[in-house]
Write an enzyme that holds these catalytic residues in place. Structure first.
Site, PDB file in Angstrom:
ATOM      1  N   VAL A 164       0.861  -1.181   0.000  1.00 28.58           N
ATOM      2  CA  VAL A 164       0.000   0.000   0.000  1.00 28.58           C
ATOM      3  C   VAL A 164       0.899   1.233   0.000  1.00 28.58           C
ATOM      4  O   VAL A 164       1.471   1.594   1.031  1.00 28.58           O
ATOM      5  CB  VAL A 164      -0.941   0.017   1.218  1.00 28.58           C
ATOM      6  CG1 VAL A 164      -1.962   1.145   1.061  1.00 28.58           C
ATOM      7  CG2 VAL A 164      -1.653  -1.314   1.382  1.00 28.58           C
ATOM      8  N   ASN A 193       1.923   5.388  -1.427  1.00 30.35           N
ATOM      9  CA  ASN A 193       1.384   6.715  -1.188  1.00 30.35           C
ATOM     10  C   ASN A 193       0.236   7.047  -2.138  1.00 30.35           C
ATOM     11  O   ASN A 193      -0.610   7.868  -1.841  1.00 30.35           O
ATOM     12  CB  ASN A 193       2.495   7.763  -1.360  1.00 30.35           C
ATOM     13  CG  ASN A 193       3.666   7.472  -0.447  1.00 30.35           C
ATOM     14  OD1 ASN A 193       3.589   7.704   0.746  1.00 30.35           O
ATOM     15  ND2 ASN A 193       4.753   6.928  -0.988  1.00 30.35           N
ATOM     16  N   ASP A 211       7.944   0.240   3.533  1.00 31.68           N
ATOM     17  CA  ASP A 211       8.204  -0.035   2.108  1.00 31.68           C
ATOM     18  C   ASP A 211       9.706  -0.019   1.829  1.00 31.68           C
ATOM     19  O   ASP A 211      10.225  -0.853   1.077  1.00 31.68           O
ATOM     20  CB  ASP A 211       7.452   0.956   1.206  1.00 31.68           C
ATOM     21  CG  ASP A 211       7.781   2.421   1.479  1.00 31.68           C
ATOM     22  OD1 ASP A 211       8.273   2.749   2.582  1.00 31.68           O
ATOM     23  OD2 ASP A 211       7.534   3.248   0.572  1.00 31.68           O
ATOM     24  N   ARG A 212      10.406   0.911   2.474  1.00 35.34           N
ATOM     25  CA  ARG A 212      11.855   1.004   2.279  1.00 35.34           C
ATOM     26  C   ARG A 212      12.546  -0.243   2.833  1.00 35.34           C
ATOM     27  O   ARG A 212      13.437  -0.822   2.200  1.00 35.34           O
ATOM     28  CB  ARG A 212      12.391   2.258   2.982  1.00 35.34           C
ATOM     29  CG  ARG A 212      11.753   3.546   2.494  1.00 35.34           C
ATOM     30  CD  ARG A 212      12.185   4.758   3.328  1.00 35.34           C
ATOM     31  NE  ARG A 212      13.624   5.018   3.239  1.00 35.34           N
ATOM     32  CZ  ARG A 212      14.263   5.905   4.015  1.00 35.34           C
ATOM     33  NH1 ARG A 212      13.593   6.599   4.926  1.00 35.34           N
ATOM     34  NH2 ARG A 212      15.561   6.090   3.875  1.00 35.34           N
ATOM     35  N   THR A 228       5.885   7.790  -6.009  1.00 35.73           N
ATOM     36  CA  THR A 228       5.360   9.094  -5.601  1.00 35.73           C
ATOM     37  C   THR A 228       6.476   9.902  -4.931  1.00 35.73           C
ATOM     38  O   THR A 228       6.665  11.081  -5.210  1.00 35.73           O
ATOM     39  CB  THR A 228       4.202   8.901  -4.605  1.00 35.73           C
ATOM     40  OG1 THR A 228       3.268   7.976  -5.167  1.00 35.73           O
ATOM     41  CG2 THR A 228       3.536  10.214  -4.314  1.00 35.73           C
ATOM     42  N   THR A 259      10.934  25.366 -21.899  1.00 30.70           N
ATOM     43  CA  THR A 259      10.487  25.208 -20.514  1.00 30.70           C
ATOM     44  C   THR A 259      10.140  23.746 -20.200  1.00 30.70           C
ATOM     45  O   THR A 259      10.528  23.224 -19.148  1.00 30.70           O
ATOM     46  CB  THR A 259       9.265  26.112 -20.252  1.00 30.70           C
ATOM     47  OG1 THR A 259       9.560  27.423 -20.716  1.00 30.70           O
ATOM     48  CG2 THR A 259       8.932  26.156 -18.775  1.00 30.70           C
TER      49      THR A 259
HETATM   50  N1  LIG Z   1       9.893  10.778 -16.184  1.00 35.36           N
HETATM   51  C1  LIG Z   1       9.838  10.422 -14.904  1.00 35.36           C
HETATM   52  N2  LIG Z   1      10.963  10.240 -14.200  1.00 35.36           N
HETATM   53  C2  LIG Z   1      10.912   9.875 -12.932  1.00 35.36           C
HETATM   54  N3  LIG Z   1       9.787   9.662 -12.256  1.00 35.36           N
HETATM   55  C3  LIG Z   1       8.627   9.815 -12.892  1.00 35.36           C
HETATM   56  C4  LIG Z   1       8.593  10.190 -14.237  1.00 35.36           C
HETATM   57  N4  LIG Z   1       7.295  10.258 -14.605  1.00 35.36           N
HETATM   58  C5  LIG Z   1       6.562   9.938 -13.527  1.00 35.36           C
HETATM   59  N5  LIG Z   1       7.345   9.669 -12.478  1.00 35.36           N
HETATM   60  C6  LIG Z   1       6.951   9.296 -11.090  1.00 35.36           C
HETATM   61  O1  LIG Z   1       6.486   7.984 -11.052  1.00 35.36           O
HETATM   62  C7  LIG Z   1       5.413   7.910 -10.127  1.00 35.36           C
HETATM   63  C8  LIG Z   1       4.612   6.677 -10.461  1.00 35.36           C
HETATM   64  O2  LIG Z   1       5.382   5.539 -10.083  1.00 35.36           O
HETATM   65  P1  LIG Z   1       4.709   4.282  -9.377  1.00 35.36           P
HETATM   66  O3  LIG Z   1       3.715   3.718 -10.335  1.00 35.36           O
HETATM   67  O4  LIG Z   1       5.736   3.373  -8.803  1.00 35.36           O
HETATM   68  O5  LIG Z   1       4.056   5.022  -8.188  1.00 35.36           O
HETATM   69  P2  LIG Z   1       2.776   4.726  -7.404  1.00 35.36           P
HETATM   70  O6  LIG Z   1       2.477   3.273  -7.359  1.00 35.36           O
HETATM   71  O7  LIG Z   1       1.715   5.627  -7.920  1.00 35.36           O
HETATM   72  O8  LIG Z   1       3.348   5.243  -6.045  1.00 35.36           O
HETATM   73  P3  LIG Z   1       3.280   4.614  -4.612  1.00 35.36           P
HETATM   74  O9  LIG Z   1       4.027   3.304  -4.647  1.00 35.36           O
HETATM   75  O10 LIG Z   1       3.978   5.608  -3.759  1.00 35.36           O
HETATM   76  O11 LIG Z   1       1.832   4.475  -4.347  1.00 35.36           O
HETATM   77  C9  LIG Z   1       4.718   9.252 -10.244  1.00 35.36           C
HETATM   78  O12 LIG Z   1       4.147   9.630  -9.018  1.00 35.36           O
HETATM   79  C10 LIG Z   1       5.857  10.193 -10.587  1.00 35.36           C
HETATM   80  O13 LIG Z   1       6.363  10.827  -9.439  1.00 35.36           O
HETATM   81  C1  LIG Z   2       9.497   7.966   2.465  1.00 30.99           C
HETATM   82  C2  LIG Z   2       8.226   7.263   2.056  1.00 30.99           C
HETATM   83  C3  LIG Z   2       7.128   8.275   1.806  1.00 30.99           C
HETATM   84  C4  LIG Z   2       8.525   6.537   0.749  1.00 30.99           C
HETATM   85  O1  LIG Z   2       7.417   5.849   0.290  1.00 30.99           O
HETATM   86  C5  LIG Z   2       7.795   6.214   3.132  1.00 30.99           C
HETATM   87  O2  LIG Z   2       8.755   5.248   3.271  1.00 30.99           O
HETATM   88  C6  LIG Z   2       7.541   6.841   4.484  1.00 30.99           C
HETATM   89  O3  LIG Z   2       6.504   7.402   4.711  1.00 30.99           O
HETATM   90  N1  LIG Z   2       8.539   6.703   5.406  1.00 30.99           N
HETATM   91  C7  LIG Z   2       8.467   7.121   6.785  1.00 30.99           C
HETATM   92  C8  LIG Z   2       9.607   8.022   7.135  1.00 30.99           C
HETATM   93  C9  LIG Z   2      10.985   7.432   6.974  1.00 30.99           C
HETATM   94  O4  LIG Z   2      11.170   6.427   6.272  1.00 30.99           O
HETATM   95  O5  LIG Z   2      11.922   7.984   7.559  1.00 30.99           O
HETATM   96  K   LIG Z   3       5.905   3.423  -2.485  1.00 32.97           K
END
Ligand SMILES: Nc1ncnc2c1ncn2[C@@H]1O[C@H](COP(=O)(O)OP(=O)(O)OP(=O)(O)O)[C@@H](O)[C@H]1O
Ligand SMILES: CC(C)(CO)[C@@H](O)C(=O)NCCC(=O)O
Ligand SMILES: [K+]
Length: 255
Positions: free
Chosen positions: A8, A10, A105-106, A133, A183
């Site tokens: 799960v 962000n 997650d980390r 994210t 840009t």
């Molecule tokens: N060109 C890019 N380079 C790097 N990162 C990008 C690029 N385009 C989009 N992203 C990042 O990738 C993210 C989507 O990745 P991923 O599908 O792993 O995330 P998620 O599953 O939505 O996130 P989470 O695991 O935190 O819920 C976006 O939120 C954005 O920040």
């Molecule tokens: C850093 C994120 C947002 C990465 O998903 C998550 O691991 C988190 O909320 N961590 C708690 C704070 C920390 O790892 O120090």
């Molecule tokens: K994540």
């Protein structure tokens, strides 16, 4: 013994059903749902799944979201269990000041990454990059000790911050260029090289500390977009969190 792994994050929930709680298990089904939509999992993609007999997950989205996920799991007779970062697990030791405050997650992704390296050869220092994210860049020494890591905004957050924090910047997607001349390209390249630069810096820290070239493993939905801009050799792994959950599950459930 079917095993359900849940990450799960962000922004989204990702799930994967395996035929056993152990590394190398066969994937039966998988999916992802934005957090706004998790309340329909039980009547949606989970409805026709074979029943999971064991489950392990990690959550960074908070207790309310965790409870909503557990409600969806009530269609099965399975006990929800969630990884909490600890001082030691699955061969990794945690150097965080307060180990339990490290995002789970980390922690789980690092466990997955460490086992990837060990499966391929002798232990070596390791940089683990998770691109979602948020972006995290972790360092693990040869002995398997998590030394510390960086948290930075993901590409999407960086660009949205610029859009809302400046008067005249809007954010259409651009290309990554070494010398951006418009840009859109300047914004896209700025975000991408900010992440690549953070990884390069951690790589240098770890190289200096260990005196040996670290391995570098990258994961997360946007990992492939970062690939051409990286400065060091690295391996792209589909989902380190699931790999880590399988490692931990094997130890907990004796898969
Ligand atoms: N060109 C890019 N380079 C790097 N990162 C990008 C690029 N385009 C989009 N992203 C990042 O990738 C993210 C989507 O990745 P991923 O599908 O792993 O995330 P998620 O599953 O939505 O996130 P989470 O695991 O935190 O819920 C976006 O939120 C954005 O920040
Ligand atoms: C850093 C994120 C947002 C990465 O998903 C998550 O691991 C988190 O909320 N961590 C708690 C704070 C920390 O790892 O120090
Ligand atoms: K994540």
């Amino acid at each position: 013994m079917t095993f359900l792994a849940i990450d799960v994050g962000n922004t989204r929930l990702k799930w994967a059903l395996y035929d056993a709680p152990r590394p190398g298990a066969a994937l039966i089904a998988h999916g992802a749902e934005f957090l706004d939509h998790i309340d329909r999992l039980a009547e949606g993609s989970w409805e026709s799944l074979p029943h999971p007999e064991r489950m392990l997950g990690c959550v960074v989205a908070g207790d309310a979201v965790k409870r909503r996920v557990q409600e969806q799991m009530e269609i099965w007779d399975v006990t929800p269990s969630w990884v909490v970062s600890s001082a030691q697990e699955a061969g990794l030791t945690n150097g965080y000041d307060h180990p339990s405050r490290l995002g789970s997650d980390r922690w789980v992704a690092m466990i997955g990454a460490r086992h990837h390296v060990l499966a391929r050869g002798p232990a070596r220092p390791l940089v683990v990059v998770m691109v979602g994210t948020a972006v995290t860049v972790e360092c693990i020494d040869t002995e398997g000790r998590f030394m510390g890591g960086l948290i930075l905004p993901g590409h999407g957050i960086m660009l949205r911050a610029l859009e809302s924090g400046t008067a005249g910047l809007h954010v259409p997607t651009g290309e990554v260029r070494p010398f951006p001349t418009n840009t859109s390209d300047a914004l896209t390249s700025g975000g991408t090289y900010a992440i690549a630069g953070a990884v390069e810096r951690m790589y240098q820290h770890l190289l200096q500390h260990c005196g040996q070239e670290p391995a570098c493993i990258m994961t997360g939905g946007a990992g492939w977009k970062m690939a051409p801009s990286m400065t060091r050799p690295f391996e792209l792994v589909d989902n380190l969190i699931f790999d880590g959950l399988l490692e931990i599950a094997a130890q907990r459930f004796g898969g």
